[in-house]
Design a protein around this motif. Structure first.
Motif, short mmCIF file in Angstrom:
data_model
loop_
_atom_site.label_atom_id
_atom_site.label_comp_id
_atom_site.label_asym_id
_atom_site.label_seq_id
_atom_site.Cartn_x
_atom_site.Cartn_y
_atom_site.Cartn_z
N GLU B 75 0.70 -1.25 -0.48
CA GLU B 75 0.23 0.11 -0.47
C GLU B 75 0.91 1.42 -0.05
OE1 GLU B 75 -3.60 -0.27 3.31
OE2 GLU B 75 -3.16 -1.94 2.76
N GLN B 78 0.91 3.75 -2.71
CA GLN B 78 -0.30 4.98 -3.62
C GLN B 78 0.20 6.37 -2.57
OE1 GLN B 78 -4.20 3.51 -1.61
NE2 GLN B 78 -3.55 0.98 -2.74
N TYR B 79 0.84 6.14 -1.69
CA TYR B 79 1.25 7.20 -0.46
C TYR B 79 2.69 8.01 -1.03
CZ TYR B 79 -2.74 5.63 1.12
OH TYR B 79 -4.47 4.99 1.61
N LEU B 103 -0.26 5.86 -13.98
CA LEU B 103 -2.03 5.38 -13.50
C LEU B 103 -2.98 4.51 -15.02
CD1 LEU B 103 -1.12 9.51 -15.34
CD2 LEU B 103 -2.48 8.52 -12.70
N GLN B 104 -2.71 4.72 -15.28
CA GLN B 104 -3.83 3.62 -16.79
C GLN B 104 -3.26 2.03 -15.87
OE1 GLN B 104 -1.22 5.33 -20.69
NE2 GLN B 104 -3.98 3.52 -21.17
N VAL B 106 -2.27 0.65 -12.97
CA VAL B 106 -2.22 0.64 -11.33
C VAL B 106 -3.88 1.61 -10.46
CG1 VAL B 106 -1.28 0.82 -8.89
CG2 VAL B 106 0.12 0.93 -10.94
N LYS B 107 -4.03 2.84 -11.49
CA LYS B 107 -4.72 3.29 -11.15
C LYS B 107 -6.04 3.02 -11.74
CE LYS B 107 -3.23 6.58 -7.71
NZ LYS B 107 -3.41 8.02 -7.22
N LYS B 108 -5.86 2.47 -13.29
CA LYS B 108 -7.22 1.98 -13.76
C LYS B 108 -7.99 3.47 -15.03
CE LYS B 108 -6.88 -2.26 -13.03
NZ LYS B 108 -4.97 -3.16 -13.65
N ILE B 109 -7.05 4.33 -14.89
CA ILE B 109 -7.37 5.56 -15.37
C ILE B 109 -7.45 5.46 -16.93
CG2 ILE B 109 -7.16 7.97 -16.40
CD1 ILE B 109 -5.74 8.22 -12.66
N ALA B 114 -5.71 9.87 -17.79
CA ALA B 114 -4.12 9.65 -17.90
C ALA B 114 -2.87 11.41 -19.17
CB ALA B 114 -3.85 8.29 -18.55
N LEU B 154 1.04 9.90 -9.77
CA LEU B 154 0.24 9.69 -8.90
C LEU B 154 0.01 9.99 -7.43
CD1 LEU B 154 2.34 6.68 -9.83
CD2 LEU B 154 0.16 6.52 -10.53
N GLU B 155 0.40 11.79 -7.59
CA GLU B 155 -0.40 12.17 -6.06
C GLU B 155 -0.13 11.98 -5.38
OE1 GLU B 155 -4.49 13.27 -7.92
OE2 GLU B 155 -3.88 14.13 -9.22
#
Ligand SMILES: Nc1ncnc2c1ncn2[C@@H]1O[C@H](COP(=O)(O)OP(=O)(O)O)[C@@H](O)[C@H]1O
Ligand SMILES: [Mg+2]
Lengths: 216, 243, 241
Positions: B75, B78-79, B103-104, B106-109, B114, B154-155
């Motif tokens: 996890e 993510q941060y 972005l695509q 992992v974050k499925k954007i 993206a 990924l902010e």
């Protein structure tokens, strides 16, 4: 008679050419698939698979392809698999043998990707599978392509051994022609030329890929 | 709010103990500079935080998540974003594709969004015009800025920098530290391993001196750089500043 | 269950004889191949265009056609031109000519692998050209050439099985003969397979030991003891020289 005999035999030569090509292409497909799987599994260092894969490699790389092919051909008959075609026996032997060599190309290619690539991929959150799929394998392919093409050249030449179990590829068709018309020098030179025409362009491609890989 | 907390962290490579009980807490918005001799364990500390190395003892918490727990370790990504000394850009992907990959995947954007986010991230590091370039076509400084954009897209809440400028030619250092300064001003929580003492003094809220796998001294840059209390810190600073 | 093995091992003298033939043929062929390789490399680096051309034709001609065909040409076709070899001689000749082409490229690459800076440094400390070669280029080239040369020797051993196809009673041919007499395929081919594995692994092992002792610093760097030989050879190819 002279060269006319060879020209008259061109139909037989063409059959041999087609058979050599068929066996080569089938082996390229199956051997590459096998090599990719084994190479990835070996690079992944899965403890349970370590010993069996290593034994497979040692046996098939440390003994002659011809012996493997004879073993499989006669062995199939011995085990009661009667009428195993020469093509199948040749294909199985070639696939196992070339697959072993190709797996080492893939393994070395995977391991040649710098460690930092894996770490960077992990730190942006990619999963294990995604790391292999999107980061490692694409880089592996550019590293692996030149030696892979080089291996395919060896593979095409290796199909000549199928003559020993009676598969009618180029060399065997050549002998058949010689049995009929003599002129072994001319016939073998023609056959050598056919191999050269197949293999030399592949050599050029391999060399160009290698240069490109070095400059990348 | 505490973003990162290390509690008595022990890390060994075989017989070699590299982190010998490290305690550290980093608050939101803080910029913590990590200095220390080569081999003292700076990189290892960042890599432990980012779950690139397992630890043998102690606890690592990131935003309240126990990273020392193998089940939750992943996890962290993510941060936390990380920037490496050797950039580690993916050479087979363009600058933009490097930035949008996670972005695509992992974050499925979706691709369009993206792309928009990727361009925005490249813009933050001043490289929106290099979106289509491959890493090999970029200078070292540009590559490192793309690597920063890749993490920023990924902010993340925290950014880790491991000697981000050490592999650069001297004239290229400024463009990367410039981006890092800007990030600090925007309030990013940062852990920065660096030998750029000017940057450390200007940007750091706190300086941590690591010596042989332990935190030997820490404090605000103004104090630690001018009047260190630990003789080892003095010695180290003397060597670095009088090169 | 044991009877087939008993039968198989009753052929031990034939196997041993065959093992000897295979070994003798391989060693002899490799020696000639090495000479050809050195000559080939010199030709390919020569100042004379003609020599470079001949070298290139040799290498490309051999490397782009099957060994088996080369063997058949020497044994079946050359007599048409009045050149006659017995099976052993033809085998040695074919294996030598074939491996010689690969060794040409290995040796050429080895000489090329010594970085330019080494030559410049050697010259700038005043070494004469022959000393540049003897003291700087040759020792470094030898190191980089050693593993692929050993690998080529192993390839000659394995390749010698092809000579079975012109009826020389080496290992593979002997296996075929005994197989047709006894039909004990599994047992007989297992034995020859093991004998070949023995030959290739002993070669790799000895080469490894020599590589560790004869080179300073040792050729295969220490660390986790890893047997190079067979398994590292493609890795070597991929990473390039
Ligand atoms: N993967 C590893 N395996 C073994 N030892 C390592 C490994 N990574 C780092 N080390 C050792 O750990 C110590 C600390 O390394 P590192 O954290 O990279 O130091 P720094 O970044 O402060 O220069 C060094 O002695 C280094 O050799
Ligand atoms: Mg470091």
């Amino acid at each position: 008679m002279g060269w006319q005999g060879i020209i008259d035999s061109s139909g037989i030569l063409f059959t041999g050419f087609v058979n050599t090509l068929t066996l080569s292409i089938a082996t390229i497909i199956l051997g590459t698939a096998l090599g990719l799987v084994v190479g990835v599994l070996r690079a992944a260092r899965i403890p349970a698979l370590r010993a069996p894969l290593r034994i497979y490699l040692e046996v098939f790389r440390g003994s002659p392809l011809l012996v493997q092919m004879l073993f499989i051909y006669f062995g199939a008959a011995y085990l009661g698999l009667r009428g195993v075609e020469t093509f199948i026996a040749a294909l199985v032997a070639l696939t196992l043998y070339e697959g072993a060599l190709i797996s080492e190309i893939f393994r070395a290619g995977i391991e040649a990707v710098p460690r930092g690539q894996r770490e960077a991929a992990r730190s942006i959150g990619l999963s294990r599978f995604q790391i292999e799929r999107y980061v490692i394998l694409p880089q592996t392919f550019t590293i692996v392509l030149p030696p892979l093409v080089g291996q395919y050249i060896g593979l095409v030449k290796d199909t000549a051994l199928a003559t020993a179990i009676g598969y009618f590829e180029l060399v065997r068709e050549g002998q058949a022609i010689i049995d009929r018309i003599g002129m072994p020098i001319e016939v073998f030179v023609v056959i050598a030329a056919i191999y050269f025409v197949i293999c030399y362009p592949m050599s050029l491609v391999a060399r160009r890929l290698e240069k490109r890989a070095l400059h990348a | 709010m505490t973003m990162i907390e290390l509690k008595n962290v022990h890390k060994s490579f075989d017989d070699l103990e590299v982190l010998k009980g490290v305690d550290l807490a980093v608050e939101k918005g803080e910029v913590v500079i990590i200095i220390g001799a080569s081999g003292s364990g700076k990189s290892t500390m960042l890599r432990v935080i980012n779950n690139l190395e397992p630890i043998q003892g102690g606890e690592v918490w990131v935003k309240g998540i126990p990273i020392h727990d193998p089940k939750r370790a992943d996890e962290v990504h993510q941060y936390v974003g990380m920037v490496f000394q050797q950039f580690n850009l993916f050479p087979h992907l363009t600058a933009l594709a490097n930035v949008t990959l996670a972005l695509q995947k992992v974050k499925k954007i979706d691709a369009g969004e993206a792309r928009r986010m990727g361009v925005a991230a490249l813009k933050r590091v001043g490289l929106e015009d290099k979106a289509g370039a491959y890493p090999a076509e970029l200078s070292g400084g540009q590559q490192q800025r793309v690597a920063i954009a890749r993490a920023l897209a990924l902010e993340p809440d925290v950014m880790l920098f491991d000697e981000a400028t050490s592999a650069l030619d001297p004239e290229l250092v400024g463009e990367v530290t410039g981006v890092m300064r800007q990030l600090a001003e925007e309030g990013m929580t940062m852990l920065v391993v660096t030998h750029e003492m000017g940057f450390a003094r200007d940007v750091g809220d706190r300086v941590v001196f690591i010596d042989e796998g332990q935190i030997a001294e820490e404090g605000p840059p103004a104090i630690l750089f001018t009047s260190p209390s630990n003789p080892r810190t003095k010695q180290f600073l003397y060597r670095v500043l009088h090169r | 269950m044991l009877a087939p093995w008993a039968t198989t091992f009753s052929y031990a003298p034939a196997f041993l004889n065959a093992l000897w033939l295979t070994t003798a043929m391989s060693v002899l062929a490799f020696l000639f191949a090495f000479i050809l390789g050195v000559l080939g490399a010199l030709a390919r680096r020569s100042h004379f265009r003609l020599l470079r051309f001949i070298g290139a034709v040799y290498v490309e001609g051999i490397r782009n056609t099957p060994v088996l065909l080369q063997l058949f040409m020497i044994y079946f076709a050359l007599p048409q031109a009045g050149i006659r070899f017995d099976a052993f001689q033809a085998g040695v000749a074919a294996l030598a000519v074939n491996a010689g082409a690969y060794l040409t490229e290995i040796i050429r690459a080895g000489l090329q692998s010594v970085p330019r800076g080494q030559l410049e440094a050697a010259r700038s400390i005043g070494l004469a050209p022959r000393d540049v070669f003897r003291s700087v280029v040759f020792p470094q080239a030898l190191r980089s050439v050693y593993p692929p040369v050993i690998n080529q020797f192993i390839q000659v051993i394995l390749g010698s099985s092809l000579v079975s196809q012109i009826a020389l009673p080496e290992l593979t041919n002997t296996a075929q003969t005994i197989n047709s007499q006894t039909l004990l395929t599994m047992h007989i081919f297992t034995v020859v397979l093991v004998l070949y594995l023995f030959l290739s692994n002993v070669t790799a092992l000895v080469a490894d030991l020599v590589g560790r002792r004869a080179f300073k610093p040792p050729l295969y760097p220490s660390g986790p003891r890893r047997r190079p030989g067979l398994l590292s050879r493609v890795g070597h190819m991929v990473r390039g020289s």
